[in-house]
Design a protein around this motif. Structure first.
Motif, mmCIF file in Angstrom:
data_model
loop_
_atom_site.group_PDB
_atom_site.id
_atom_site.type_symbol
_atom_site.label_atom_id
_atom_site.label_comp_id
_atom_site.label_asym_id
_atom_site.label_seq_id
_atom_site.Cartn_x
_atom_site.Cartn_y
_atom_site.Cartn_z
ATOM 1 N N SER A 11 1.175 -1.373 0.119
ATOM 2 C CA SER A 11 -0.065 0.050 -0.088
ATOM 3 C C SER A 11 0.939 1.379 0.042
ATOM 4 O O SER A 11 2.209 0.901 0.189
ATOM 5 C CB SER A 11 -0.539 0.081 0.859
ATOM 6 N N VAL A 12 0.346 2.442 -0.277
ATOM 7 C CA VAL A 12 1.108 4.054 0.299
ATOM 8 C C VAL A 12 1.993 4.026 1.148
ATOM 9 O O VAL A 12 2.985 4.066 1.585
ATOM 10 C CB VAL A 12 0.617 4.809 -0.599
ATOM 11 N N ARG A 13 1.174 3.255 2.541
ATOM 12 C CA ARG A 13 1.738 2.746 4.124
ATOM 13 C C ARG A 13 2.719 2.861 3.843
ATOM 14 O O ARG A 13 3.553 2.032 4.254
ATOM 15 C CB ARG A 13 0.739 2.995 4.652
ATOM 16 N N ASP A 14 2.909 0.977 2.923
ATOM 17 C CA ASP A 14 4.020 0.134 3.350
ATOM 18 C C ASP A 14 4.833 1.216 2.869
ATOM 19 O O ASP A 14 6.021 0.945 2.452
ATOM 20 C CB ASP A 14 3.715 -0.767 2.127
ATOM 21 N N VAL A 15 4.446 1.871 2.091
ATOM 22 C CA VAL A 15 6.199 2.559 1.135
ATOM 23 C C VAL A 15 6.882 3.646 1.834
ATOM 24 O O VAL A 15 7.759 3.718 2.349
ATOM 25 C CB VAL A 15 5.461 3.507 -0.748
ATOM 26 N N LEU A 16 5.950 4.266 2.879
ATOM 27 C CA LEU A 16 6.140 5.003 3.688
ATOM 28 C C LEU A 16 7.643 4.232 4.757
ATOM 29 O O LEU A 16 8.346 4.767 5.015
ATOM 30 C CB LEU A 16 5.776 5.420 4.192
ATOM 31 N N GLY A 17 6.665 3.410 5.212
ATOM 32 C CA GLY A 17 6.945 2.128 5.461
ATOM 33 C C GLY A 17 8.795 1.869 5.629
ATOM 34 O O GLY A 17 9.834 1.616 6.021
ATOM 35 N N HIS A 18 9.018 1.261 4.144
ATOM 36 C CA HIS A 18 10.219 0.905 3.172
ATOM 37 C C HIS A 18 10.872 1.895 3.546
ATOM 38 O O HIS A 18 12.366 1.734 3.540
ATOM 39 C CB HIS A 18 9.538 0.838 1.759
ATOM 40 N N LEU A 19 10.546 3.604 2.963
ATOM 41 C CA LEU A 19 11.494 4.397 2.953
ATOM 42 C C LEU A 19 11.965 4.765 4.183
ATOM 43 O O LEU A 19 13.131 4.987 4.353
ATOM 44 C CB LEU A 19 10.960 5.763 2.514
ATOM 45 N N ALA A 20 11.795 4.838 5.680
ATOM 46 C CA ALA A 20 11.580 4.629 6.778
ATOM 47 C C ALA A 20 12.729 3.997 6.940
ATOM 48 O O ALA A 20 13.655 3.849 7.879
ATOM 49 C CB ALA A 20 10.336 4.407 7.885
ATOM 50 N N GLY A 21 12.140 2.141 7.146
ATOM 51 C CA GLY A 21 13.254 1.454 7.244
ATOM 52 C C GLY A 21 14.636 1.103 6.622
ATOM 53 O O GLY A 21 15.834 0.645 6.866
ATOM 54 N N GLU A 22 15.013 1.406 4.995
ATOM 55 C CA GLU A 22 16.363 1.846 4.994
ATOM 56 C C GLU A 22 17.216 2.506 5.051
ATOM 57 O O GLU A 22 17.829 2.880 5.019
ATOM 58 C CB GLU A 22 15.599 1.901 2.963
ATOM 59 N N GLU A 23 16.283 3.194 6.525
ATOM 60 C CA GLU A 23 16.628 4.250 6.216
ATOM 61 C C GLU A 23 18.224 3.736 7.880
ATOM 62 O O GLU A 23 19.341 4.443 7.594
ATOM 63 C CB GLU A 23 16.190 6.004 7.854
#
Length: 232
Positions: A43-55
């Motif tokens: 989902s769009v929310r999952d993309v945000l989670g991915h961006l946060a996690g790859e930090e």
């Protein structure tokens, strides 16, 4: 800096793409967060989670301990490869309030961008592939952010569209050369001719960019699509 990329400032691009995502994420309601993205299964929310996690990876590169951090995560979480890592970062945040995930990404990414700009394009940082120029790594992040902005439907104004497309074509061509791709690419002024082991195609600039990030247009020859994929 590679000749293809010399005219572009990777740090300004990184700032612009992060600002685009931030503005878009900040505008969403629950329905918007739950909408499917262009990333299969996310989902769009999952993309945000991915961006946060790859930090975790991005900052480990800057801290100089990326090998140790990724080995520890792999051991503790049973992760093998970046696909597993990406899915893990998303799963970790699915039950966290979205406002907290947004603030996590916003804060950590701002720090990453500031530290990379401070280190400078000619500086180096640690990566899983070894020491790598900061400027070139930033271009890779630029592509990642622009791709995910498109994945979630973040708007791009007419005023910035042409310049954004120009740097994305340049980064794609650089990444193909860097990865020793079999694809040969020739600029035809308003399109690109591509040859992959004798299979030829003419692609518009947007079609070329989409193929380099693993989002090829329907019907593109699979051999060409595979040869062009270099940034996702």
């Amino acid at each position: 800096m590679d000749d293809l990329l010399r005219q572009f400032d990777p740090f300004d691009i990184f700032d612009a793409e992060a600002a685009r995502l931030d503005a878009f994420f900040s505008s969403l309601d629950e329905e918007g967060w739950n909408r499917p993205s262009r990333c299969a299964g996310w989902s769009v929310r999952d993309v945000l989670g991915h961006l946060a996690g790859e930090e975790l990876y991005n900052q480990a590169c800057l801290d100089g301990d990326v090998q140790q951090v990724m080995e520890r995560v792999a051991r503790d979480e049973g992760i093998t490869g970046f696909n597993d890592f990406n899915e893990w970062t998303v799963r970790q945040r699915r039950d966290v309030p979205v406002d907290q995930v947004l603030e996590e990404w916003r804060t950590k990414n701002a720090d990453t961008r500031a530290r990379m700009r401070e280190r400078g394009g000619d500086g180096t940082l640690d990566t899983m592939a070894g020491p790598y120029p900061v400027g070139l790594q930033t271009f890779h992040y630029d592509s990642e952010y622009a791709t995910h902005a498109d994945d979630v439907g973040a708007p791009v104004s007419e005023e910035e569209a042409d310049a954004r497309l120009a740097w994305r074509v340049a980064v794609g061509r650089f990444a193909l050369r860097e990865s020793d791709s079999k694809a040969q690419v020739e600029d035809l002024a308003d399109s690109l001719w591509v040859d992959a082991d004798g299979v030829e195609a003419e692609l518009s600039y947007p079609e070329f960019v989409a193929a380099t990030v693993g989002r090829p247009k329907p019907g593109l020859d699979p051999h060409i699509a595979s040869a062009l994929r270099c940034l996702a």
